[in-house]
Scaffold this motif. Structure first.
Motif, PDB file in Angstrom:
ATOM      1  N   ARG A  38      -2.396  -1.162   9.859  1.00 60.48           N
ATOM      2  CA  ARG A  38      -1.599  -2.332   9.472  1.00 60.48           C
ATOM      3  C   ARG A  38      -1.918  -2.700   8.034  1.00 60.48           C
ATOM      4  NH1 ARG A  38      -2.498  -7.195  13.280  1.00 60.48           N
ATOM      5  NH2 ARG A  38      -1.089  -8.077  11.742  1.00 60.48           N
ATOM      6  N   VAL A  39      -0.897  -3.160   7.310  1.00 56.42           N
ATOM      7  CA  VAL A  39      -1.117  -3.582   5.931  1.00 56.42           C
ATOM      8  C   VAL A  39      -0.680  -5.022   5.682  1.00 56.42           C
ATOM      9  CG1 VAL A  39      -1.035  -1.248   4.976  1.00 56.42           C
ATOM     10  CG2 VAL A  39       1.078  -2.589   5.143  1.00 56.42           C
ATOM     11  N   ASP A  40      -0.084  -5.630   6.683  1.00 62.04           N
ATOM     12  CA  ASP A  40       0.395  -7.005   6.539  1.00 62.04           C
ATOM     13  C   ASP A  40      -0.082  -7.811   7.748  1.00 62.04           C
ATOM     14  OD1 ASP A  40       1.816  -9.400   6.407  1.00 62.04           O
ATOM     15  OD2 ASP A  40       3.688  -8.436   5.792  1.00 62.04           O
ATOM     16  N   PRO A  41      -0.960  -8.789   7.534  1.00 61.29           N
ATOM     17  CA  PRO A  41      -1.473  -9.556   8.673  1.00 61.29           C
ATOM     18  C   PRO A  41      -0.388 -10.340   9.412  1.00 61.29           C
ATOM     19  CG  PRO A  41      -2.218 -10.525   6.597  1.00 61.29           C
ATOM     20  CD  PRO A  41      -1.517  -9.245   6.265  1.00 61.29           C
TER      21      PRO A  41
ATOM     22  N   ALA B 126      -7.626   5.137  -8.088  1.00 60.89           N
ATOM     23  CA  ALA B 126      -7.743   3.824  -8.735  1.00 60.89           C
ATOM     24  C   ALA B 126      -7.127   2.730  -7.854  1.00 60.89           C
ATOM     25  CB  ALA B 126      -7.081   3.848 -10.106  1.00 60.89           C
ATOM     26  N   GLN B 127      -5.992   3.018  -7.242  1.00 61.74           N
ATOM     27  CA  GLN B 127      -5.370   2.045  -6.348  1.00 61.74           C
ATOM     28  C   GLN B 127      -6.220   1.793  -5.108  1.00 61.74           C
ATOM     29  OE1 GLN B 127      -1.632   4.189  -6.038  1.00 61.74           O
ATOM     30  NE2 GLN B 127      -0.547   2.536  -7.122  1.00 61.74           N
ATOM     31  N   MET B 128      -6.885   2.839  -4.622  1.00 64.92           N
ATOM     32  CA  MET B 128      -7.748   2.681  -3.444  1.00 64.92           C
ATOM     33  C   MET B 128      -8.869   1.682  -3.720  1.00 64.92           C
ATOM     34  SD  MET B 128      -6.655   4.615  -0.965  1.00 64.92           S
ATOM     35  CE  MET B 128      -7.869   5.374   0.049  1.00 64.92           C
ATOM     36  N   MET B 129      -9.336   1.629  -4.967  1.00 66.40           N
ATOM     37  CA  MET B 129     -10.415   0.707  -5.332  1.00 66.40           C
ATOM     38  C   MET B 129      -9.915  -0.723  -5.489  1.00 66.40           C
ATOM     39  SD  MET B 129     -12.972   2.664  -5.291  1.00 66.40           S
ATOM     40  CE  MET B 129     -12.300   4.014  -4.337  1.00 66.40           C
ATOM     41  N   GLN B 130      -8.592  -0.910  -5.449  1.00 67.02           N
ATOM     42  CA  GLN B 130      -8.009  -2.235  -5.649  1.00 67.02           C
ATOM     43  C   GLN B 130      -7.309  -2.772  -4.402  1.00 67.02           C
ATOM     44  OE1 GLN B 130      -5.414  -1.822  -9.025  1.00 67.02           O
ATOM     45  NE2 GLN B 130      -7.065  -1.230 -10.387  1.00 67.02           N
ATOM     46  N   LEU B 131      -7.583  -2.199  -3.237  1.00 70.43           N
ATOM     47  CA  LEU B 131      -6.934  -2.653  -2.008  1.00 70.43           C
ATOM     48  C   LEU B 131      -7.301  -4.102  -1.709  1.00 70.43           C
ATOM     49  CD1 LEU B 131      -7.506   0.447   0.290  1.00 70.43           C
ATOM     50  CD2 LEU B 131      -5.358  -0.267  -0.794  1.00 70.43           C
ATOM     51  N   ASN B 132      -6.347  -4.823  -1.138  1.00 69.45           N
ATOM     52  CA  ASN B 132      -6.657  -6.199  -0.746  1.00 69.45           C
ATOM     53  C   ASN B 132      -7.597  -6.179   0.465  1.00 69.45           C
ATOM     54  OD1 ASN B 132      -5.170  -6.519   1.833  1.00 69.45           O
ATOM     55  ND2 ASN B 132      -3.322  -6.323   0.579  1.00 69.45           N
TER      56      ASN B 132
END
Length: 128
Positions: free
Chosen positions: A30-33, A94-100
């Motif tokens: 899931r990516v959206d709570p 780089a995006q993986m290091m910026q995950l919410n």
């Protein structure tokens, strides 16, 4: 350590069964709570014993005075590189290091935890 461990009675059929699975396993997270229908596909590779040992070196430092320093950011960065084969849609390192935090918690739940690497590879082999 168990003083009377049960000894195996049969020889393994094939050495292949002793090796880590080389193909990554697909997961949907899931990516959206607020919307359980929105997800990210992620393919996770299993770590070998030696990869686990190398991972420990990436995040645990023992000082000359016996102090222990644990760098969890270094751990997760290493594990993301070693275990995540790919994602859909594609995320760059780089995006993986910026995950919410929500997405990161869903993803890290699929990955080896730091305490697993310290206890499992260094344990006495007794699983009881």
């Amino acid at each position: 350590m168990n003083p009377n461990p049960k000894q195996p009675t049969q020889l393994v059929d094939s050495a292949v069964s002793l090796l880590v699975n080389t193909s990554a396993k697909e997961h949907m997270i899931r990516v959206d709570p607020d919307n359980p229908d929105i997800g990210l596909k992620v393919w996770i590779r299993e770590l070998s014993f030696m990869q686990m040992q190398n991972a420990i070196k990436q995040f645990v430092s023992i000082g000359g005075n016996g102090s222990v320093d644990i760098d969890l950011a270094a751990y997760w960065k290493h594990i993301f590189v070693e275990c995540i084969e790919r994602t859909e849609p594609r995320l760059t390192p780089a995006q993986m290091m910026q995950l919410n935090p929500f997405v990161a918690s869903q993803l890290t739940a699929l990955l080896p935890q730091p305490q697993d690497l310290i206890s499992t590879p260094l344990s006495d082999g007794d699983d009881e």
